[in-house]
Write a protein that holds these residues in place. Structure first.
Motif, PDB file in Angstrom:
ATOM      1  N   GLU A 270       0.831  -1.199   0.000  1.00 18.39           N
ATOM      2  CA  GLU A 270       0.000   0.000   0.000  1.00 18.39           C
ATOM      3  C   GLU A 270       0.870   1.254   0.000  1.00 18.39           C
ATOM      4  N   GLY A 271       0.465   2.211  -0.786  1.00 14.57           N
ATOM      5  CA  GLY A 271       1.230   3.440  -0.939  1.00 14.57           C
ATOM      6  C   GLY A 271       2.229   3.376  -2.066  1.00 14.57           C
ATOM      7  N   ASN A 272       2.429   2.179  -2.617  1.00 13.50           N
ATOM      8  CA  ASN A 272       3.388   2.003  -3.711  1.00 13.50           C
ATOM      9  C   ASN A 272       2.702   1.530  -4.990  1.00 13.50           C
ATOM     10  N   GLN A 273       1.424   1.841  -5.110  1.00  8.14           N
ATOM     11  CA  GLN A 273       0.710   1.426  -6.311  1.00  8.14           C
ATOM     12  C   GLN A 273       1.387   1.964  -7.567  1.00  8.14           C
ATOM     13  N   ASP A 274       1.889   3.193  -7.498  1.00 13.95           N
ATOM     14  CA  ASP A 274       2.530   3.788  -8.670  1.00 13.95           C
ATOM     15  C   ASP A 274       3.750   2.976  -9.095  1.00 13.95           C
ATOM     16  N   GLU A 275       4.474   2.429  -8.136  1.00 18.72           N
ATOM     17  CA  GLU A 275       5.648   1.613  -8.480  1.00 18.72           C
ATOM     18  C   GLU A 275       5.233   0.332  -9.187  1.00 18.72           C
ATOM     19  N   ALA A 276       4.110  -0.256  -8.748  1.00 15.70           N
ATOM     20  CA  ALA A 276       3.632  -1.475  -9.393  1.00 15.70           C
ATOM     21  C   ALA A 276       3.254  -1.211 -10.848  1.00 15.70           C
ATOM     22  N   TRP A 277       2.541  -0.123 -11.084  1.00 10.06           N
ATOM     23  CA  TRP A 277       2.122   0.194 -12.450  1.00 10.06           C
ATOM     24  C   TRP A 277       3.325   0.550 -13.324  1.00 10.06           C
ATOM     25  N   GLN A 278       4.274   1.267 -12.757  1.00 10.65           N
ATOM     26  CA  GLN A 278       5.469   1.617 -13.527  1.00 10.65           C
ATOM     27  C   GLN A 278       6.280   0.381 -13.884  1.00 10.65           C
ATOM     28  N   ALA A 279       6.430  -0.536 -12.919  1.00 12.58           N
ATOM     29  CA  ALA A 279       7.185  -1.763 -13.182  1.00 12.58           C
ATOM     30  C   ALA A 279       6.495  -2.595 -14.270  1.00 12.58           C
ATOM     31  N   PHE A 280       5.175  -2.650 -14.211  1.00 13.74           N
ATOM     32  CA  PHE A 280       4.424  -3.370 -15.228  1.00 13.74           C
ATOM     33  C   PHE A 280       4.662  -2.751 -16.596  1.00 13.74           C
ATOM     34  N   ASP A 281       4.568  -1.462 -16.677  1.00 22.66           N
ATOM     35  CA  ASP A 281       4.760  -0.753 -17.942  1.00 22.66           C
ATOM     36  C   ASP A 281       6.146  -1.014 -18.515  1.00 22.66           C
ATOM     37  N   GLU A 282       7.147  -1.082 -17.655  1.00 22.66           N
ATOM     38  CA  GLU A 282       8.523  -1.308 -18.109  1.00 22.66           C
ATOM     39  C   GLU A 282       8.768  -2.760 -18.504  1.00 22.66           C
ATOM     40  N   ALA A 283       8.005  -3.688 -17.918  1.00 25.12           N
ATOM     41  CA  ALA A 283       8.318  -5.111 -18.078  1.00 25.12           C
ATOM     42  C   ALA A 283       7.613  -5.787 -19.239  1.00 25.12           C
ATOM     43  N   VAL A 284       6.368  -5.431 -19.494  1.00 25.18           N
ATOM     44  CA  VAL A 284       5.588  -6.206 -20.463  1.00 25.18           C
ATOM     45  C   VAL A 284       5.792  -5.661 -21.873  1.00 25.18           C
ATOM     46  N   PRO A 285       5.493  -6.472 -22.889  1.00 32.32           N
ATOM     47  CA  PRO A 285       5.673  -6.037 -24.278  1.00 32.32           C
ATOM     48  C   PRO A 285       4.825  -4.819 -24.614  1.00 32.32           C
ATOM     49  N   ASP A 286       5.247  -4.093 -25.620  1.00 27.65           N
ATOM     50  CA  ASP A 286       4.556  -2.867 -26.011  1.00 27.65           C
ATOM     51  C   ASP A 286       3.112  -3.127 -26.413  1.00 27.65           C
ATOM     52  N   GLU A 287       2.855  -4.302 -27.010  1.00 29.48           N
ATOM     53  CA  GLU A 287       1.502  -4.572 -27.502  1.00 29.48           C
ATOM     54  C   GLU A 287       0.515  -4.928 -26.391  1.00 29.48           C
ATOM     55  N   THR A 288       1.006  -5.151 -25.163  1.00 29.64           N
ATOM     56  CA  THR A 288       0.111  -5.440 -24.043  1.00 29.64           C
ATOM     57  C   THR A 288      -0.580  -4.160 -23.586  1.00 29.64           C
ATOM     58  N   PRO A 289      -1.902  -4.159 -23.525  1.00 30.36           N
ATOM     59  CA  PRO A 289      -2.598  -2.945 -23.074  1.00 30.36           C
ATOM     60  C   PRO A 289      -2.183  -2.570 -21.657  1.00 30.36           C
ATOM     61  N   ARG A 290      -2.054  -1.288 -21.431  1.00 32.57           N
ATOM     62  CA  ARG A 290      -1.730  -0.788 -20.084  1.00 32.57           C
ATOM     63  C   ARG A 290      -3.052  -0.543 -19.350  1.00 32.57           C
ATOM     64  N   ILE A 291      -3.567  -1.589 -18.733  1.00 31.33           N
ATOM     65  CA  ILE A 291      -4.803  -1.517 -17.959  1.00 31.33           C
ATOM     66  C   ILE A 291      -4.421  -1.636 -16.484  1.00 31.33           C
ATOM     67  N   ALA A 292      -4.553  -0.576 -15.742  1.00 27.52           N
ATOM     68  CA  ALA A 292      -4.129  -0.549 -14.342  1.00 27.52           C
ATOM     69  C   ALA A 292      -5.268  -1.016 -13.434  1.00 27.52           C
ATOM     70  N   LEU A 293      -4.981  -1.987 -12.593  1.00 30.55           N
ATOM     71  CA  LEU A 293      -5.945  -2.412 -11.574  1.00 30.55           C
ATOM     72  C   LEU A 293      -6.038  -1.283 -10.546  1.00 30.55           C
ATOM     73  N   ALA A 294      -7.249  -0.765 -10.328  1.00 31.02           N
ATOM     74  CA  ALA A 294      -7.371   0.500  -9.586  1.00 31.02           C
ATOM     75  C   ALA A 294      -8.398   0.427  -8.471  1.00 31.02           C
ATOM     76  N   ASP A 295      -8.301  -0.632  -7.648  1.00 31.17           N
ATOM     77  CA  ASP A 295      -9.248  -0.710  -6.524  1.00 31.17           C
ATOM     78  C   ASP A 295      -8.677  -1.542  -5.373  1.00 31.17           C
ATOM     79  N   THR A 296      -7.356  -1.570  -5.259  1.00 32.94           N
ATOM     80  CA  THR A 296      -6.744  -2.521  -4.317  1.00 32.94           C
ATOM     81  C   THR A 296      -6.751  -2.006  -2.883  1.00 32.94           C
ATOM     82  N   PHE A 297      -6.190  -0.831  -2.637  1.00 35.19           N
ATOM     83  CA  PHE A 297      -6.038  -0.324  -1.275  1.00 35.19           C
ATOM     84  C   PHE A 297      -6.948   0.883  -0.993  1.00 35.19           C
ATOM     85  N   TRP A 298      -7.062   1.784  -1.954  1.00 35.64           N
ATOM     86  CA  TRP A 298      -7.824   2.999  -1.760  1.00 35.64           C
ATOM     87  C   TRP A 298      -9.106   2.946  -2.586  1.00 35.64           C
ATOM     88  N   ASP A 299      -9.897   4.008  -2.517  1.00 34.28           N
ATOM     89  CA  ASP A 299     -11.133   3.986  -3.303  1.00 34.28           C
ATOM     90  C   ASP A 299     -10.797   4.049  -4.795  1.00 34.28           C
TER      91      ASP A 299
END
Length: 400
Positions: free
Chosen positions: A185-214
């Motif tokens: 918690e509090g590091n959601q931005d790091e998770a999304w950034q790591a995902f963006d850096e790791a997966v292939p370009d053709e993978t949609p960037r769909i961020a899971l947005a309901d884990t810890f906060w509203d």
């Protein structure tokens, strides 16, 4: 251990040992008595039309099951909708296919149920992206069956990797809550950034947005974190925490739009069915559907002998393929005689005896599948999906 997961093998299915024990007893008894009459058998769910259509599929596996056997088989096309009467007809010596009945019905019943439920979800939001997320609810051995049924019904994709390898399609999906937990918690931005850096370009960037906060707060943080790279947010809030789910989605949409992010799609998942989808389709862009498909009731098909006879030099006038004469026969509660089913221009489904005239301008639906043990039909998933959606429109699926 040669079979660690207890899966019945394809060899057992083809050999006919994947059967109910009483068919073994039947074979033993008929062989002892020297009896093996030629018969016509039909697979049906309802004898007469009920006004409730279902999707027919599983037929490619049935063709494989009957390949090389001394039978003729007719069946509806893959993806056709039906409402009463036969979906499949077999002609041949009874013992040639008696032991296959259990597997035959299984090949048809469950996939047809999956496809019917998937079609309900598809038509609940015709203009949205709808994906199959149900593989986790079934035995891994049948995940390709689930995902194929979903594609046949017009869904846009699915999540299961191994099923995709079988079907020749790439599985889709982005991130689970477990990924978010690993960053904390509090590091959601790091998770999304790591995902963006790791997966292939053709993978949609769909961020899971309901884990810890509203949902609103995490959606806005995802938009800030990934900027123009963000394709969408996924809201997977559990039913126990949703409250007014439609209001939540509308709020997320409002706040994204207020910041100039109309380009960010909203994808909803988590126990959704057609009713939920209809409520959200004007405020969400896509849906993941799982349990509605995998928990669907199997279509209650049964196989029944409807005509019986012996070899004859006379010509047939009863709708069968060979020159055999048959006498109508049936158990109580079932309709005797060889039948045909028809579709009329108004979307009606009609059942009639095969040696009688069908409805005016009616199109006979049963088509050759196997002749003398040879498969005489080709199978194409895209064509079956087009047929399913067109036929659903023709019969008014879900509206009658």
């Amino acid at each position: 251990m040669t079979n660690p997961f207890g899966i019945v093998s394809s060899e057992a299915i083809l050999e006919g040992t994947a059967t109910d024990a009483y068919f073994e007893r039947t074979r033993t008894t008929l062989e002892h008595a020297g009896k093996n009459p030629r018969v016509v058998a039909e697979v049906t769910a309802d004898q007469f039309p009920t006004g409730s259509f279902e999707v027919f599929t599983g037929i490619e596996d049935v063709a494989t099951l009957f390949e090389g056997r001394d039978v003729d088989v007719d069946a509806l096309p893959d993806g056709q909708l039906f409402d009463g009467g036969p979906v499949l007809r077999i002609e041949g010596p009874y013992l040639e296919f008696a032991k296959l009945e259990t597997a035959l019905l299984g090949f048809l019943s469950q996939p047809s149920g999956f496809a019917t439920a998937a079609l309900e979800a598809r038509l609940a939001a015709p203009d949205a992206t709808v994906l199959s997320f149900g593989a986790r609810h079934v035995h891994p051995a049948i995940t390709a069956t689930v995902e194929r049924a979903a594609l046949l019904a017009g869904l846009d994709g699915f999540s299961h990797v191994a099923a995709g390898e079988i079907l020749g399609r790439e599985a889709g999906g982005t991130m689970p809550h477990a990924l978010m937990f690993c960053f904390g918690e509090g590091n959601q931005d790091e998770a999304w950034q790591a995902f963006d850096e790791a997966v292939p370009d053709e993978t949609p960037r769909i961020a899971l947005a309901d884990t810890f906060w509203d949902e609103k707060s995490e959606s806005l943080l995802a938009a800030e974190t990934l900027g123009e790279e963000l394709d969408g947010v996924r809201i997977d809030t559990t039913g126990s925490r949703r409250g007014d789910f439609r209001h939540i989605i509308r709020e997320v949409r409002w706040e994204l739009d207020a910041r100039g992010r109309e380009d960010v799609d909203i994808f909803c998942s988590g126990g959704l069915g057609p009713e939920n989808i209809r409520e959200l389709r004007d405020v969400a862009d896509g849906f993941g559907v799982g349990s509605h498909i995998t928990e669907a009731d199997s279509v209650d098909f049964s196989l029944d002998i409807v005509a019986i006879g012996e070899e004859s030099d006379g010509s047939s006038s009863d709708g069968t393929q060979s020159g055999n004469r048959y006498e109508p026969i049936s158990k109580r509660g079932k309709l005797s005689g060889v039948k045909e089913v028809y579709r009329t221009a108004d979307g009606g489904h009609h059942v009639a005896l095969a040696d009688r005239d069908g409805p005016e301008n009616g199109e006979a639906l049963l088509e050759p599948l196997v002749r003398d043990g040879e498969i005489v039909r080709e199978f194409d998933l895209e064509a079956a999906s087009e047929r399913c959606l067109a036929d659903a429109d023709a019969v008014g699926f879900g509206t009658r």
